[in-house]
Write an enzyme that holds these catalytic residues in place. Structure first.
Site: not given
Ligand code: PA5
Length: 471
Positions: A293, A322, A436
C-alpha cells in the site's frame, strides 16, 4: 538490539553481476541517502507531518492503554477486534508472535489472558461462526477504524452492537465496546460519544499501516498479555540504528536501497518475506500490506506516471520450501527474498532416537527441531544463492517484545525511506479509497457522487460481453 541484518547475498560476489549489486552501486547511493535523510525523512518527522517515528516515546499513551487494558481484562474472557487492513494486521502479527501459539484453544496456555479474535472481513460465515463461540456477557469488542467510516468495520460494529443491545440491553453497550478512532472525525467517533464508549485516539498523522504502535496495536496487545512497554522500548532502541544518515550503517535505509536498486536496475519486482518461525508468520502478512500500500503508486511526487512498487509475497519457512521454493530457485529471477531467522527458540523439542529398526534415520536424531529449522533456512539460502537469487537475512536472537517492536519499526522506516527513493508518497492510499467509495455506493449511500459511482459500477457489471462459463 538482538537483531542482525546480513546482505552478503545481494552482492555480485554472491549472485553474479547480472542479478547482484556491486558494493560500489550501493555505496553510490550514499550521497542521495544522506540527502533524503535531511530533506525528506527528517523533514516529515520533525514537522510532525508523519507521526509514526515518535510513537515509541509516547509514555502517556502507553500508561493510558495499560490502564484501560487492566479494566478490560477484569471484564471479559474474550476480546474481539473489529477492524481491517492497518487496523487489523498489526494486532494479529504481534499476537501471533508474542502469545502462546494456541492461545485461543487452551485456557492453561493463556492463563488469565482473554482469548483474542480479529474479525477482518465481511464474510458472513466468519461473523456467524464467531457468534457461535463467544459469550456476549464475557466479551469486549474493540472497534478500530481511523476514518470511522470503513464499510467492513462499520457493518461488523452494527451486527455485534445489535446482538449486544438485544441480548444485554442498551446498558450493556458501554461495557462491551471500546472504540479506537480519530480524535474528532468520523462516524465511529460520533457513535462512541453518543453511547458513552471508552475510546482511544489514532493520531491524525499516523496512517493505518504505520499504526501498530498507536492504540490500534497497543490495546489488543496489552489486553492479551503482551508487555507493550517492552515492545515500545524495542522500537525506540531500533530508532537509534534507523536514524543514522549513513546508508551503509542504517539497516532500514540499506534494505530500502537494496530493494529499490534490485527493482529498478535488476528487474526484481517481487519482495518475498519468509520468516523461519511460525510465531513470525503474520509479520509477513503485516509487511505485505505495508510494502504494497505504501509503495504501489501510479504517480511520483511531481505528478509523473511511474507505476512504482514491488509486489510483496508472504512465505513461511520451512513449510513453503515445499510449495514456493522451486519457483524461487528456478522460475523467473524477479525476486528478492527476505529471510528472518530466530537464533534461539523459546521452546525446545529434541528429536529422539526411537526407531531402532531403521538406522538410516539416525542422522536426523539427537538435535533439536529449532536446529533443524535453522539448517533448513541455511540450506535454502545456500541453494538460492547458488542459483543467483538475491536474498537478505534478518537474524533475531529470540522472539521477545523488544525484538518484535524493533523489527516492525525497522520495516516501517525502511518503507518510508523507500518511498523517498522512488519519489512517491508512501503515506496515502488513493487506490484503497477508490474501492471504499465504490462499495459504499453499491450499498446504496445516496450522495450525488455515490449515485454516479454506483451507476458506473452497474454499467461495468452489465457491460461484460462474454458470459461466464457454466461449470
Ligand atoms: O493502511 C491503511 O491506511 C488502510 O489499510 C486502512 O488501515 C484500512 O483501509 C482501514 O481503514 P480504517 O482504519 O480507516 O478503517
Amino acid at each position: 538490539m538482538g537483531i542482525r541484518f546480513d546482505y552478503n547475498n545481494v552482492l555480485d560476489a554472491a549472485v553474479g553481476r547480472e542479478h547482484g549489486l556491486t558494493l560500489k552501486q550501493l555505496e553510490g547511493l550514499s550521497k542521495q541517502a544522506a540527502r533524503l535523510h535531511e530533506t525528506y525523512i527528517r523533514k516529515i518527522r520533525e514537522s510532525g507531518k508523519i507521526g509514526f517515528f515518535d510513537l515509541p516515546y509516547d509514555k502517556a499513551l502507553a500508561n493510558r492503554v495499560n490502564k484501560l487494558a487492566r479494566e478490560i481484562r477484569g471484564n471479559c474472557d474474550t476480546f474481539v477486534v473489529l477492524g481491517i487492513g492497518g487496523s487489523a494486521l498489526g494486532p494479529i502479527c504481534v499476537h501471533t508472535a508474542l502469545r502462546h501459539y494456541y492461545h485461543n484453544f487452551d485456557s492453561a496456555a493463556r492463563g488469565k489472558d482473554p482469548r483474542l479474535f480479529v474479525v477482518d472481513n465481511s464474510d458472513p460465515e466468519l461473523i456467524a461462526s464467531l457468534l457461535d463461540i463467544i459469550d456476549l456477557k464475557k466479551t469486549v469488542f474493540n472497534v478500530i477504524s481511523k476514518s470511522g467510516t470503513t464499510p467492513e468495520t462499520m457493518t461488523q460494529f452494527m451486527v455485534f452492537f445489535e446482538q449486544v443491545a438485544s441480548k444485554l440491553g442498551k446498558a450493556g453497550i458501554a461495557k462491551r465496546f471500546v472504540a479506537t478512532t480519530d480524535e474528532s472525525k468520523g462516524f465511529l467517533r460520533r457513535l462512541a460519544d453518543e453511547y458513552g464508549l471508552a475510546t482511544l485516539p489514532i493520531p491524525d498523522n499516523v496512517g493505518g499501516r504505520f499504526s501498530e504502535m498507536t492504540a490500534v496495536g497497543l490495546l489488543p496487545a496489552a489486553v492479551s498479555g503482551v508487555n507493550i512497554n517492552q515492545l515500545l522500548a524495542g522500537a525506540a532502541e531500533m530508532d537509534k540504528a534507523c536514524s543514522n544518515p549513513n546508508l551503509m550503517q542504517n539497516p532500514a535505509y540499506l534494505n530500502a536501497a537494496i530493494h529499490y536498486l534490485l527493482d529498478t536496475k535488476k528487474g526484481k519486482s517481487i519482495s518475498v518475506m519468509m520468516p523461519y518461525s511460525n510465531a513470525l508468520r503474520d509479520i509477513a502478512d503485516w509487511y505485505r500490506q505495508l510494502w504494497a500500500e505504501s509503495l504501489g503508486k501510479k504517480f511520483d511526487q511531481k505528478g509523473n506516471i511511474i507505476h512504482a512498487g514491488q509486489t510483496p509475497v508472504k512465505a513461511l519457512g520451512a513449510t513453503d520450501q515445499h510449495s514456493q521454493v522451486q519457483l524461487y530457485a528456478e522460475g523467473p529471477n524477479d525476486k528478492i527474498i527476505n529471510f528472518i531467522e530466530v537464533e534461539n527458540f523459546r521452546r525446545k523439542c529434541s528429536i529422539p532416537k526411537v526407531f531402532k529398526s531403521l538406522p538410516e534415520l539416525d542422522f536426523m536424531t539427537g538435535s533439536d527441531m529449532g536446529q533443524l529449522l535453522n539448517y533448513e533456512l541455511a540450506a535454502t539460502e545456500f541453494a538460492l544463492t547458488q542459483a543467483n537469487r538475491p536474498n537478505v537475512r534478518f537474524t533475531i536472537d529470540k522472539v521477545t517484545p523488544q525484538n518484535i517492536g524493533g523489527l516492525l519499526y525497522l520495516f516501517e522506516v525502511q518503507t518510508a525511506f523507500a518511498g523517498g527513493l522512488y519519489g512517491i508518497d508512501a503515506f496515502d492510499q488513493p487506490g484503497v479509497e477508490e474501492g471504499k467509495k465504490a462499495t459504499n455506493a453499491l450499498m446504496g449511500r445516496g450522495t450525488k457522487a455515490d449515485k454516479e459511482k454506483s451507476r458506473q459500477v452497474a454499467q461495468y457489471l452489465k457491460g461484460k460481453k462474454i458470459k461466464p462459463v457454466q461449470c
